[in-house]
Motif scaffolding. Structure first.
Motif, PDB file in Angstrom:
ATOM      1  N   ARG A 104       0.814  -1.209   0.000  1.00  0.00           N
ATOM      2  CA  ARG A 104       0.000   0.000   0.000  1.00  0.00           C
ATOM      3  C   ARG A 104       0.853   1.267   0.000  1.00  0.00           C
ATOM      4  O   ARG A 104       0.381   2.337  -0.369  1.00  0.00           O
ATOM      5  CB  ARG A 104      -0.940   0.035   1.230  1.00  0.00           C
ATOM      6  N   PHE A 105       2.106   1.164   0.441  1.00  0.00           N
ATOM      7  CA  PHE A 105       2.955   2.348   0.569  1.00  0.00           C
ATOM      8  C   PHE A 105       3.772   2.632  -0.696  1.00  0.00           C
ATOM      9  O   PHE A 105       4.274   3.741  -0.861  1.00  0.00           O
ATOM     10  CB  PHE A 105       3.917   2.179   1.751  1.00  0.00           C
ATOM     11  N   ILE A 106       3.908   1.660  -1.571  1.00  0.00           N
ATOM     12  CA  ILE A 106       4.842   1.790  -2.687  1.00  0.00           C
ATOM     13  C   ILE A 106       4.406   2.871  -3.671  1.00  0.00           C
ATOM     14  O   ILE A 106       5.182   3.793  -3.995  1.00  0.00           O
ATOM     15  CB  ILE A 106       5.024   0.440  -3.398  1.00  0.00           C
ATOM     16  N   LEU A 107       3.189   2.797  -4.176  1.00  0.00           N
ATOM     17  CA  LEU A 107       2.743   3.781  -5.169  1.00  0.00           C
ATOM     18  C   LEU A 107       2.561   5.182  -4.588  1.00  0.00           C
ATOM     19  O   LEU A 107       2.948   6.167  -5.232  1.00  0.00           O
ATOM     20  CB  LEU A 107       1.464   3.298  -5.850  1.00  0.00           C
TER      21      LEU A 107
ATOM     22  N   PHE B 206      -2.029   8.258   4.573  1.00  0.00           N
ATOM     23  CA  PHE B 206      -3.047   7.804   3.623  1.00  0.00           C
ATOM     24  C   PHE B 206      -2.938   6.305   3.320  1.00  0.00           C
ATOM     25  O   PHE B 206      -3.948   5.600   3.431  1.00  0.00           O
ATOM     26  CB  PHE B 206      -2.977   8.650   2.356  1.00  0.00           C
ATOM     27  N   PRO B 207      -1.769   5.759   2.942  1.00  0.00           N
ATOM     28  CA  PRO B 207      -1.695   4.304   2.791  1.00  0.00           C
ATOM     29  C   PRO B 207      -1.908   3.570   4.110  1.00  0.00           C
ATOM     30  O   PRO B 207      -2.425   2.443   4.117  1.00  0.00           O
ATOM     31  CB  PRO B 207      -0.282   4.064   2.237  1.00  0.00           C
ATOM     32  N   ALA B 208      -1.541   4.200   5.230  1.00  0.00           N
ATOM     33  CA  ALA B 208      -1.763   3.571   6.532  1.00  0.00           C
ATOM     34  C   ALA B 208      -3.248   3.477   6.863  1.00  0.00           C
ATOM     35  O   ALA B 208      -3.662   2.638   7.674  1.00  0.00           O
ATOM     36  CB  ALA B 208      -1.030   4.344   7.622  1.00  0.00           C
TER      37      ALA B 208
ATOM     38  N   ASN C  47       3.148  -0.095  11.137  1.00  0.00           N
ATOM     39  CA  ASN C  47       2.612  -0.864  12.259  1.00  0.00           C
ATOM     40  C   ASN C  47       1.160  -0.501  12.549  1.00  0.00           C
ATOM     41  O   ASN C  47       0.366  -1.376  12.934  1.00  0.00           O
ATOM     42  CB  ASN C  47       3.478  -0.644  13.503  1.00  0.00           C
ATOM     43  N   HIS C  48       0.806   0.763  12.345  1.00  0.00           N
ATOM     44  CA  HIS C  48      -0.593   1.158  12.513  1.00  0.00           C
ATOM     45  C   HIS C  48      -1.474   0.433  11.497  1.00  0.00           C
ATOM     46  O   HIS C  48      -2.551  -0.072  11.850  1.00  0.00           O
ATOM     47  CB  HIS C  48      -0.720   2.669  12.322  1.00  0.00           C
ATOM     48  N   ALA C  49      -1.024   0.367  10.248  1.00  0.00           N
ATOM     49  CA  ALA C  49      -1.788  -0.324   9.212  1.00  0.00           C
ATOM     50  C   ALA C  49      -1.912  -1.821   9.524  1.00  0.00           C
ATOM     51  O   ALA C  49      -2.963  -2.423   9.291  1.00  0.00           O
ATOM     52  CB  ALA C  49      -1.120  -0.118   7.855  1.00  0.00           C
ATOM     53  N   MET C  50      -0.840  -2.423  10.048  1.00  0.00           N
ATOM     54  CA  MET C  50      -0.881  -3.843  10.408  1.00  0.00           C
ATOM     55  C   MET C  50      -1.921  -4.090  11.504  1.00  0.00           C
ATOM     56  O   MET C  50      -2.679  -5.078  11.449  1.00  0.00           O
ATOM     57  CB  MET C  50       0.495  -4.295  10.885  1.00  0.00           C
ATOM     58  N   LYS C  51      -1.989  -3.215  12.488  1.00  0.00           N
ATOM     59  CA  LYS C  51      -2.966  -3.370  13.571  1.00  0.00           C
ATOM     60  C   LYS C  51      -4.389  -3.240  13.036  1.00  0.00           C
ATOM     61  O   LYS C  51      -5.287  -3.985  13.438  1.00  0.00           O
ATOM     62  CB  LYS C  51      -2.709  -2.318  14.651  1.00  0.00           C
TER      63      LYS C  51
END
Length: 241
Positions: A103-106, A156-158, A228-232
């Motif tokens: 999600r963070f790459i683009l 935004f990706p997070a 880590n926020h996105a993982m949670k």
């Protein structure tokens, strides 16, 4: 390495759909480059806050300006806002760390392109900016603003894995944005008597190597937090409710 390789493969699938949106990115970058070229002389002389504000707005727009509608953060169910694309991929046998990393790459690619075009373009055409900073510190300035942009744009990706939006969530989000801009104005315009962008020019000029190192370290810490926020969030949300 295997995680990142798979994440790049997932991002490539999205890139195939988003190619035409990069033309929009180039168009937006061109408009902002022209705006900064016009406002740079009065800004360097009088610290016009408008340039700082529009630079932050530009950073915020880069992370989602290249996303097609179906990939964007939106309402999916009662209280749940997320990217439908992430919700779909989460049902497939894809490791969550791979999905989140992709999600963070683009968004970060669009930040890299957008910030570089604007700063290099403004520097190339603005004699005033060239007088304010030499080429080597200018490289440091670009790195500083890339790190700032990665840190801000990572929100935004997070957010793509989703959030449970409560009654006053949007209200408090807008209040935080207002407080951020007011705080930036008070700190730089009132207290330090300079502009935020102008302050980073001074950092790049006076502490070229140190500013690069510190910017990269801070950006890495903030990006680690967003990951880590996105993982949670992706572990917590129920996309099938």
């Amino acid at each position: 390495m295997n995680t990142m390789r798979k994440a790049f493969w997932l991002a490539k699938l999205e890139l195939d759909v988003s190619k035409k949106h990069y033309l929009l990115l180039l168009f937006i970058a061109g408009i902002y480059s022209f705006f900064f070229y016009l406002t740079m002389p009065p800004y360097l002389e009088d610290n016009i806050f408008l340039l700082d504000a529009f630079l932050i707005i530009y950073i915020g727009s880069l992370s989602f300006s290249i996303k097609p509608k179906n990939f964007q953060y939106q309402k999916m169910d009662d209280g749940l806002y997320a990217s439908p694309y992430v919700a779909m991929l989460n049902q497939l046998p894809i490791k969550r760390n791979v999905l989140v990393a992709s999600r963070f790459i683009l968004p970060y690619l669009s930040i890299l392109i957008g910030i570089t075009i604007v700063l290099v373009g403004t520097y190339f055409f603005s004699a005033e900016l060239q007088s304010a900073i030499e080429p080597l510190p200018m490289i440091a300035l670009i790195i500083i603003w890339l790190c700032i942009s990665f840190s801000i744009g990572g929100i935004f990706p997070a957010s793509d894995p989703g959030d449970q939006i409560k009654r006053f969530t949007f209200f408090w989000s807008y209040m935080i944005i207002i407080v951020f801009f007011v705080g930036m104005y008070l700190i730089f315009q009132v207290w330090l008597d300079t502009g935020f962008f102008k302050w980073t020019i001074q950092l790049a000029n006076d502490f070229t190597i140190l500013s690069i190192i510190m910017s990269i370290l801070i950006a890495c810490l903030v990006m680690w937090y967003w990951f880590n926020h996105a993982m949670k969030q992706i572990q917590k949300n129920d996309y099938l409710q």
